[in-house]
Design an enzyme around this catalytic site. Structure first.
Site, PDB file in Angstrom:
ATOM      1  CD  GLU A  28      38.697 -14.143 -35.118  1.00 15.96           C
ATOM      2  OE1 GLU A  28      38.337 -12.980 -35.405  1.00 15.96           O
ATOM      3  OE2 GLU A  28      37.928 -14.978 -34.613  1.00 15.96           O
ATOM      4  CE  LYS A  52      33.967 -21.502 -34.091  1.00 11.97           C
ATOM      5  NZ  LYS A  52      34.326 -20.666 -32.937  1.00 11.97           N
ATOM      6  CB  SER A  57      30.454 -27.648 -31.363  1.00 16.82           C
ATOM      7  OG  SER A  57      31.640 -28.418 -31.320  1.00 16.82           O
TER       8      SER A  57
HETATM    9  C1  LIG Z   1      33.422 -27.646 -34.384  1.00 18.28           C
HETATM   10  C2  LIG Z   1      33.978 -26.653 -33.408  1.00 18.28           C
HETATM   11  N1  LIG Z   1      33.622 -26.767 -32.104  1.00 18.28           N
HETATM   12  C3  LIG Z   1      34.093 -25.918 -31.187  1.00 18.28           C
HETATM   13  C4  LIG Z   1      34.970 -24.898 -31.526  1.00 18.28           C
HETATM   14  C5  LIG Z   1      35.495 -24.022 -30.435  1.00 18.28           C
HETATM   15  O1  LIG Z   1      35.024 -22.719 -30.486  1.00 18.28           O
HETATM   16  P1  LIG Z   1      33.986 -22.161 -29.447  1.00 18.28           P
HETATM   17  O2  LIG Z   1      34.526 -22.429 -28.082  1.00 18.28           O
HETATM   18  O3  LIG Z   1      33.897 -20.724 -29.769  1.00 18.28           O
HETATM   19  O4  LIG Z   1      32.687 -22.886 -29.641  1.00 18.28           O
HETATM   20  C6  LIG Z   1      35.370 -24.721 -32.868  1.00 18.28           C
HETATM   21  C7  LIG Z   1      36.279 -23.652 -33.285  1.00 18.28           C
HETATM   22  O5  LIG Z   1      36.734 -23.574 -34.407  1.00 18.28           O
HETATM   23  C8  LIG Z   1      34.847 -25.625 -33.834  1.00 18.28           C
HETATM   24  O6  LIG Z   1      35.192 -25.543 -35.138  1.00 18.28           O
END
Ligand SMILES: Cc1ncc(COP(=O)(O)O)c(C=O)c1O
Length: 397
Positions: A106, A84, A373
């Site tokens: 948000e 993020k 992620s």
């Molecule tokens: C660690 C992590 N992975 C994935 C996501 C999913 O979001 P996005 O699909 O925008 O990557 C989030 C959302 O808060 C997250 O904190």
């Protein structure tokens, strides 16, 4: 392709009063973001503040067991613990360049809120975060982090008091405060130009991964796999590989408890076309177009819609979207933790689980990249609640 659209999806389905700030932002995306000055400053922040490049880690134990090579793109090693921060720093820098003193955003689980509050501090901006009252109660740790970072938290009491309602309230606030505030949208969704803007800032993930895998193996990967909430980590990981037709792009949606008829967060697999948060996309909705509640054990995947570029990649067949349920994700969390000493966020555990569940479809010797992620520290309470009965001394899960 129509401007602001990905195939049939995207657009700007918003109140007239939001058109001026969206136009201003579109202009900023076209003029400021590509400028050498902005790009140099953004790259320096990613390097010196976030800690990029993030490594591409080989998983020796699991790879041996699976018969193909599992590689992790380590967004969990970024400052604040997830991908993020790439987006929030990009948008914070853009806020500065646009001459605004404040950002609003948000958040659901709180990760985007923490990343935005952090970016605001790094660049000396004010920050206000809209968060559903239910999420404020269940994510108190992240609320405290945001408060320590100096952000103002606004608990949203409407609807189901979760992310969807927080976005509605943030859009309303933006109408009133558009002259002084930039809306730092947290994922690759929402009205144009947000899906393109967020992808622009996240595409560093796939660019680095592509270079790293070529360097380490001499070839393009068999597949790139990433979890999909709104879709920002997945679109970031996919973007550099889209022209490489031989590379399979796999997005993983959350199937919730996995029982028939259960709430889930899989709009591409189980939803239909509709409009939400200013975009035409795939949604969880009933026959009357009422948005259905979503559910996933991974709070960051708990969104009833998905970014429009994913809806298009799904429609065109360029990317495949699978599902993984809560139990499979929790099992994958334990497997990666015990095999490699890496604790993935529950969101990322969905992507790992897809690979484990589909191991028989992947050729021996192939190279598969999973975009990790985020890290699992934030999920300790949920993990303990679900896996409390796991042995604590065992070597493997
Ligand atoms: C660690 C992590 N992975 C994935 C996501 C999913 O979001 P996005 O699909 O925008 O990557 C989030 C959302 O808060 C997250 O904190």
């Amino acid at each position: 392709m129509k401007k602001g659209y990905f195939g049939d999806f995207g657009g700007q389905f918003v109140a007239e009063l939001l058109i001026p700030p969206l136009r201003e932002l579109e202009h900023a995306l076209e003029t400021i973001v590509p400028s050498p000055e902005f790009q140099a400053e953004f790259s320096a922040l990613l390097r010196d503040y976030v800690g990029r490049k993030s490594p591409l880690t080989h998983c020796p134990t699991l790879s041996k067991e699976l018969g193909f090579n599992l590689w992790l793109k380590r967004e969990d090693l970024n400052h604040t613990g997830s991908h993020k921060i790439n987006n929030t720093l990009g948008q914070a820098l853009l806020t500065k360049y646009m001459g605004k003193p404040a950002m609003l955003t948000e958040t659901g689980a709180g990760m985007n809120g923490v990343a935005t509050a952090t970016a605001a501090r790094a660049l000396d901006l004010d920050c206000i975060v809209f968060m559903g009252a239910t999420d404020v109660a269940r994510q108190s740790h992240n609320v405290r982090r945001m408060q320590l970072l100096g952000a103002e938290i606004v608990p949203v009491q409407n609807g189901t008091k979760t992310l969807k309602d927080a976005i509605n309230e943030a859009l309303r606030y933006w109408i009133a405060e558009q002259r002084t505030h930039h809306y730092c949208f947290g994922t690759a969704a929402g009205p144009h130009p947000f899906p393109t803007l967020v992808r622009e800032f996240q595409s560093v993930v796939g660019r680095e991964a592509r270079e790293q895998i070529l360097e380490k193996t001499g070839e393009l990967p068999y597949a790139v796999v990433a979890c999909v909430g709104g879709g920002s980590n997945a679109i970031g990981a996919f973007h550099a590989f889209v022209p490489d037709e031989s590379v399979r792009l796999v997005g993983v949606e959350a199937a919730g408890t996995g029982e028939p008829g259960c709430y889930n967060s899989a709009p591409l697999n189980l939803g239909s076309r509709g409009v939400l948060h200013g975009q035409m996309t795939m949604l969880l909705q009933d026959e009357d177009g009422q948005i259905l509640p979503s559910h996933s054990v991974a709070a960051g995947l708990d969104y009833p819609g998905v970014g429009p570029e994913h809806a298009h990649l799904h429609d065109s067949g360029r990317a495949h979207y699978g599902t993984v349920n809560d139990a499979q994700a929790l099992k994958a969390f334990m497997t990666l933790t015990r095999s490699e000493g890496i604790m993935p966020a529950l969101e990322s555990s969905h992507a790992v689980a897809w690979v484990l569940e589909n191991r028989d479809r992947i050729p021996k010797g192939a190279n598969v990249i999973v975009n990790l992620s985020g890290r699992g520290d934030k999920d300790m309470d949920i993990i303990e609640e679900h896996l409390g009965a796991q042995p604590v001394h065992g070597r493997k899960g």
